[in-house]
Design a protein around this motif. Structure first.
Motif, short mmCIF file in Angstrom:
data_model
loop_
_atom_site.label_atom_id
_atom_site.label_comp_id
_atom_site.label_asym_id
_atom_site.label_seq_id
_atom_site.Cartn_x
_atom_site.Cartn_y
_atom_site.Cartn_z
N ASN A 333 56.55 2.60 2.78
CA ASN A 333 57.88 3.00 3.26
C ASN A 333 58.16 2.48 4.67
OD1 ASN A 333 58.22 4.53 0.85
ND2 ASN A 333 57.08 6.23 1.79
N ILE A 334 58.00 1.19 4.90
CA ILE A 334 58.20 0.60 6.22
C ILE A 334 59.67 0.22 6.42
CG2 ILE A 334 55.82 -0.22 6.37
CD1 ILE A 334 56.81 -2.98 5.54
N SER A 335 60.06 0.10 7.65
CA SER A 335 61.44 -0.22 8.01
C SER A 335 61.73 -1.71 7.79
CB SER A 335 61.69 0.15 9.47
OG SER A 335 60.90 -0.69 10.32
N GLU A 336 63.04 -2.05 7.85
CA GLU A 336 63.43 -3.45 7.69
C GLU A 336 62.87 -4.31 8.82
OE1 GLU A 336 67.61 -3.92 7.26
OE2 GLU A 336 67.73 -2.75 5.40
N LYS A 337 62.84 -3.74 10.00
CA LYS A 337 62.30 -4.47 11.14
C LYS A 337 60.82 -4.79 10.92
CE LYS A 337 61.81 -4.22 16.18
NZ LYS A 337 62.03 -3.41 17.41
N ALA A 338 60.08 -3.79 10.41
CA ALA A 338 58.65 -4.00 10.13
C ALA A 338 58.48 -5.03 9.02
CB ALA A 338 57.99 -2.68 9.75
N GLN A 339 59.37 -4.97 8.02
CA GLN A 339 59.29 -5.94 6.92
C GLN A 339 59.48 -7.36 7.44
OE1 GLN A 339 61.67 -5.05 3.43
NE2 GLN A 339 61.42 -2.83 3.78
N SER A 340 60.42 -7.50 8.36
CA SER A 340 60.70 -8.80 8.93
C SER A 340 59.49 -9.32 9.71
CB SER A 340 61.93 -8.72 9.84
OG SER A 340 62.19 -9.97 10.45
#
Length: 360
Positions: A333-340
């Motif tokens: 459940n990571i954030s979009e920023k972390a995904q990037s």
């Protein structure tokens, strides 16, 4: 004399420089093999046993042995050797041979004893891994048979003399050339016949008693280890000794530690960053927190050793190790920023890590 003139040392198959202990051991071994009671009707064994006993009667006595070494067998010849003359009363009396024959004539073979050792008790005891590691004094309760205090083990409130053995507790029996005493089967060797049974024990001579004691469990025990508490078993029969209490250890599984011999194994989760960049991390051990340096580029499944952080050996006291198995924890459940950011890291891979596994 026997039909042969074999040397006494040859008969016992020993060297002339043999010690008294060597002579005794040699005779014990051969006497068991050729004893008439163990070879009924075998005249050859009977004759061999006579010769062996004659040899031991001489060599087993320092003075007679010295005479034999100087003069040979002549001083001991004359009227023949009759080993029946070496019985006295109701028991074997071979002038020091008694301990040898006690081994051959035990249980149903010969001299039976009504003084029996009490039974051993066995109980299980669960421990935590921490308790097994440090050792502990543990309170336990259990029931065991003890000698009845009212009748002192006789089972009788009143009794009279046993008619079968006339109060002696023994009856004489014969086996071949030997006379032996056995405990009377009617009274069990007590010499007494019960006329009124003891009420508290109902004639058994024993009653149940609940014991509460503390048992010292040494450090380093494992599942299957046994602790003996002497004299805490069942009451003996007659004047027989009390049995022992045997405690069988079972160590419960631990949520994070696994024991393997004297080593402790642990799966340790670390972050992706700690594994890639390296870090000083804290590691749980069974006796507290330890610290270790994780080198940069650590792979999942890589193992490290913390020396001396395992279990103590029950034999040497030397401690085993703790083996740390690295597991890289993957966040959910990571954030979009972390995904990037992860995609940027993913781009650093110049080739698939599974390329070498692909079929050519």
């Amino acid at each position: 004399m026997g039909p042969t003139a074999k040397d006494y040392y040859q008969l016992l198959d020993i060297d002339k420089k043999a010690s008294q202990d060597d002579i005794k051991k040699a005779y014990r071994k051969l006497a068991r093999k050729y004893h008439p009671d163990l070879n009924p009707g075998d005249k050859t064994s009977e004759q061999k046993f006579k010769e062996l006993t004659e040899a031991y009667e001489v060599l087993g006595d320092e003075k007679k042995r010295a005479d034999y070494d100087q003069f040979g067998r002549t001083p001991f010849e004359g009227g023949g050797f009759d080993y029946r003359a070496y019985t006295s009363g109701d028991r074997f009396d071979f002038g020091g041979f008694g301990d040898i024959f006690s081994d051959m004539h035990s249980g149903t073979q010969g001299y039976e004893s009504a003084d029996l050792r009490g039974s051993d008790l066995i109980m299980g005891l669960d421990l935590s891994l921490e308790e097994a590691f440090t050792g502990i004094s543990k309170p336990i309760s259990f029931s065991r048979e003890i000698t009845c205090k009212d009748c002192k083990g006789s089972g009788a409130e009143t009794y009279q003399q046993c008619e079968n053995c006339r109060g002696t507790g023994k009856i004489s029996t014969s086996k071949g050339f030997f006379k032996m005493a056995q405990y009377c089967h009617v009274c069990g060797g007590t010499g007494k016949k019960i006329t009124k049974v003891c009420r508290p024990c109902n004639g058994k001579g024993k009653t149940f008693h609940t014991e509460s004691i503390k048992v010292k469990i040494p450090a380093g025990v494992d599942t299957g280890s046994k602790i003996k508490v002497r004299g805490m078993g069942g009451a003996g029969q007659g004047s027989g000794p009390v049995g022992d209490l045997q405690i069988e250890i079972k160590v419960r599984p631990h949520p994070i530690f696994t024991r393997k011999g004297e080593d402790i194994l642990i799966d340790l989760p670390v972050t992706f960053g700690e594994a890639v960049l390296g870090a000083k991390i804290d590691v749980p051990t069974i006796d507290g927190i330890a610290f270790m340096t994780l080198p940069a580029g650590t792979q999942s499944g890589q193992k490290f050793k913390l020396s001396g952080k395992g279990f103590p050996s029950s034999k040497t006291g030397h401690k085993g190790d703790q083996v740390v198995n690295i597991k890289i924890a993957v966040p959910k459940n990571i954030s979009e920023k972390a995904q990037s950011a992860i995609k940027e890291i993913e781009a650093l891979y110049t080739e698939s890590p599974r390329k070498k596994m692909e079929k050519k």
